[in-house]
Design an enzyme around this catalytic site. Sequence first.
Site, PDB file in Angstrom:
ATOM      1  N   GLY A 131      -7.224  21.310 -42.689  1.00  0.00           N
ATOM      2  CA  GLY A 131      -7.257  19.935 -43.184  1.00  0.00           C
ATOM      3  C   GLY A 131      -6.124  19.648 -44.137  1.00  0.00           C
ATOM      4  CG  ASN A 132      -4.651  15.998 -44.595  1.00  0.00           C
ATOM      5  OD1 ASN A 132      -5.061  15.117 -45.350  1.00  0.00           O
ATOM      6  ND2 ASN A 132      -4.700  15.888 -43.273  1.00  0.00           N
TER       7      ASN A 132
END
Length: 224
Positions: A33-34
């Site tokens: 993810g980020n």
Amino acid sequence: ALAALRPRDLAGRRVVVTAGGTREPLDPVRFLGNRSSGRQGVAIAEAARDRGAEVVLIAAHLEVPAPPGVELREVATAQELRTATLAVAADADVVVMAAAVADYRPESVAEAKIKKEQQGDELTLRLVRNPDILAELSAHPAAGRTVIGFAAETEPGDEALLALGRDKIARKGCDFLVLNRVGWTEGFATPDNSIVIVSRGGDIVTEASGSKRQVADAILDLVG
Ligand code: CTP
Ligand code: CA
């Protein structure tokens, strides 16, 4: 007071906003993810709604509540975000790509949880490129539709940041690119933001800083 200054100048316009960060699964319990919180995209959706637009918010893992009065479509991965965006972009007047879209996804998703016992001391992940949604939208322009991209960069110098932005908009082909600086302490979970908007030709058309709502209104002024 702000609402009074900006009447319903987007009444009847269809605005699509993508927000948040995609997650690419590795196995049933893990993902890549980020750090995007979705705050700036949500602020844009809210501002567009207040200015009278019909808003579709394509949301990937928002850390803030989705605003009422917008049509919400929740997605997880870049590929889901692409499908959802292309489905509504065809008759949109404005598309704002504020989501942080994963550039790569694991080549394969493990059916069962990845176990240390099978992997040993090192684990290599093989990633493949995701489709570039902004480039795809820009490659198939629709009459009267404005496409706005975002670029969050870690470049510390102003001139170098602008140069990256000019390169990026030339590559992407969107109408406008909203540039901001991000880092370990800047840009993500913060209430404020500071942006520069460049046009396709590379000119600076807007500079704004303040709350994410103020920045949202400055972005929507491009199409208001
Ligand atoms: N974007 C997209 N599809 C992707 C990646 C990015 O639509 N697969 C959009 C983002 O929503 C954003 C813009 O493209 O509006 C720029 O994203 P950014 O990550 O800054 O650009 P990239 O072309 O992915 O370049 P970089 O290598 O700097 O990440
Ligand atoms: Ca990227």
